[in-house]
Design an enzyme around this catalytic site. Structure first.
Site, PDB file in Angstrom:
ATOM      1  N   ASP A  89       0.717  -1.225   0.091  1.00  0.00           N
ATOM      2  CA  ASP A  89      -0.055  -0.001   0.077  1.00  0.00           C
ATOM      3  C   ASP A  89       0.972   1.247   0.229  1.00  0.00           C
ATOM      4  O   ASP A  89       2.036   1.334   0.665  1.00  0.00           O
ATOM      5  CB  ASP A  89      -0.881  -0.018   1.168  1.00  0.00           C
ATOM      6  N   ILE A  90       0.493   2.224  -0.870  1.00  0.00           N
ATOM      7  CA  ILE A  90       1.323   3.387  -0.953  1.00  0.00           C
ATOM      8  C   ILE A  90       1.297   4.371   0.520  1.00  0.00           C
ATOM      9  O   ILE A  90       2.257   5.189   0.541  1.00  0.00           O
ATOM     10  CB  ILE A  90       0.980   4.140  -2.200  1.00  0.00           C
ATOM     11  N   GLY A 107     -16.147   2.354   3.748  1.00  0.00           N
ATOM     12  CA  GLY A 107     -14.944   2.843   3.621  1.00  0.00           C
ATOM     13  C   GLY A 107     -13.999   2.771   2.518  1.00  0.00           C
ATOM     14  O   GLY A 107     -12.837   2.875   2.355  1.00  0.00           O
ATOM     15  N   GLN A 108     -14.518   2.017   1.314  1.00  0.00           N
ATOM     16  CA  GLN A 108     -13.769   1.903   0.142  1.00  0.00           C
ATOM     17  C   GLN A 108     -13.494   3.099  -0.846  1.00  0.00           C
ATOM     18  O   GLN A 108     -14.685   3.811  -0.996  1.00  0.00           O
ATOM     19  CB  GLN A 108     -14.645   0.841  -0.989  1.00  0.00           C
ATOM     20  N   HIS A 143     -10.043  -5.321  -3.339  1.00  0.00           N
ATOM     21  CA  HIS A 143      -8.909  -5.593  -2.780  1.00  0.00           C
ATOM     22  C   HIS A 143      -8.885  -5.996  -1.170  1.00  0.00           C
ATOM     23  O   HIS A 143      -9.882  -5.386  -0.515  1.00  0.00           O
ATOM     24  CB  HIS A 143      -8.097  -4.271  -2.845  1.00  0.00           C
TER      25      HIS A 143
HETATM   26  P1  AMP Z   1      -9.697   1.474   0.438  1.00  0.00           P
HETATM   27  O1  AMP Z   1     -10.065   2.510   1.158  1.00  0.00           O
HETATM   28  O2  AMP Z   1     -10.130   0.121   1.028  1.00  0.00           O
HETATM   29  O3  AMP Z   1     -10.343   1.644  -0.974  1.00  0.00           O
HETATM   30  O4  AMP Z   1      -8.244   1.390  -0.010  1.00  0.00           O
HETATM   31  C1  AMP Z   1      -7.539   1.925  -1.024  1.00  0.00           C
HETATM   32  C2  AMP Z   1      -6.109   1.738  -0.590  1.00  0.00           C
HETATM   33  O5  AMP Z   1      -5.223   1.775  -1.707  1.00  0.00           O
HETATM   34  C3  AMP Z   1      -5.487   2.892   0.256  1.00  0.00           C
HETATM   35  O6  AMP Z   1      -5.043   2.481   1.504  1.00  0.00           O
HETATM   36  C4  AMP Z   1      -4.506   3.678  -0.512  1.00  0.00           C
HETATM   37  O7  AMP Z   1      -3.202   4.185   0.239  1.00  0.00           O
HETATM   38  C5  AMP Z   1      -4.119   2.430  -1.688  1.00  0.00           C
HETATM   39  N1  AMP Z   1      -3.534   3.159  -2.914  1.00  0.00           N
HETATM   40  C6  AMP Z   1      -4.302   4.001  -3.612  1.00  0.00           C
HETATM   41  N2  AMP Z   1      -3.361   4.088  -4.593  1.00  0.00           N
HETATM   42  C7  AMP Z   1      -2.294   3.204  -4.591  1.00  0.00           C
HETATM   43  C8  AMP Z   1      -1.337   3.021  -5.437  1.00  0.00           C
HETATM   44  N3  AMP Z   1      -0.944   3.522  -6.488  1.00  0.00           N
HETATM   45  N4  AMP Z   1      -0.270   2.087  -5.066  1.00  0.00           N
HETATM   46  C9  AMP Z   1      -0.421   1.549  -3.851  1.00  0.00           C
HETATM   47  N5  AMP Z   1      -1.481   1.596  -3.003  1.00  0.00           N
HETATM   48  C10 AMP Z   1      -2.410   2.675  -3.283  1.00  0.00           C
END
Ligand code: AMP
Ligand code: ZN
Length: 119
Positions: free
Chosen positions: A33-34, A99-100, A106
């Site tokens: 995760d970024i 919270g998505q 994922h």
């Molecule tokens: P959610 O809130 O469950 O949809 O989580 C989405 C997750 O994706 C968050 O924790 C972000 O930090 C992560 N995310 C978004 N863009 C990227 C990216 N380019 N690379 C890695 N993680 C990402």
């Protein structure tokens, strides 16, 4: 295999956006995760675009089962301590009230010494 050209995770799967890869096979990609919430925080995604857990049906059960079964192995590989002292958290945010933020299904896998940013 279905892909959404506007989806950030489809772009990662397609190599158009870089990621730090944890695991890959023909159906699944895992990457860090970024914005990690925990010392270990990676995401597991199906390579086929699915909006969320709300869209899956029984035909997706083998893939989802494989992802879930893989999570502990990858957690150990990424530095989580073994169960029961260590372990990890598995979260699947689904929909706005769930919270998505990224609408490509994922699984968050988080672990490592506490405290964590969230939770
Ligand atoms: P959610 O809130 O469950 O949809 O989580 C989405 C997750 O994706 C968050 O924790 C972000 O930090 C992560 N995310 C978004 N863009 C990227 C990216 N380019 N690379 C890695 N993680 C990402
Ligand atoms: Zn996608």
């Amino acid at each position: 295999m279905s892909s959404d050209p506007n989806c950030v995770f489809c772009k990662i799967i397609g190599g158009k956006i870089p990621s730090r890869k944890v695991y890959e096979d023909d159906e699944i990609l895992a990457f860090h995760d970024i914005h990690p919430w925990a010392p270990v925080h990676f995401l597991m995604v199906p390579k086929r675009h699915v909006d969320s857990l709300a869209q899956v049906d029984e035909s997706d059960a083998p893939l989802l089962g494989r992802m879930l079964a893989l999570a502990p192995r990858l957690a150990l590989q990424e530095g989580c301590r073994p169960y029961p002292q260590g372990g990890h958290r598995v979260v699947v945010n689904t929909g706005a009230e769930g919270g998505q933020e990224v609408h490509h299904l994922h699984i968050h896998v988080m672990g490592g010494p506490r405290p964590w940013l969230k939770g």
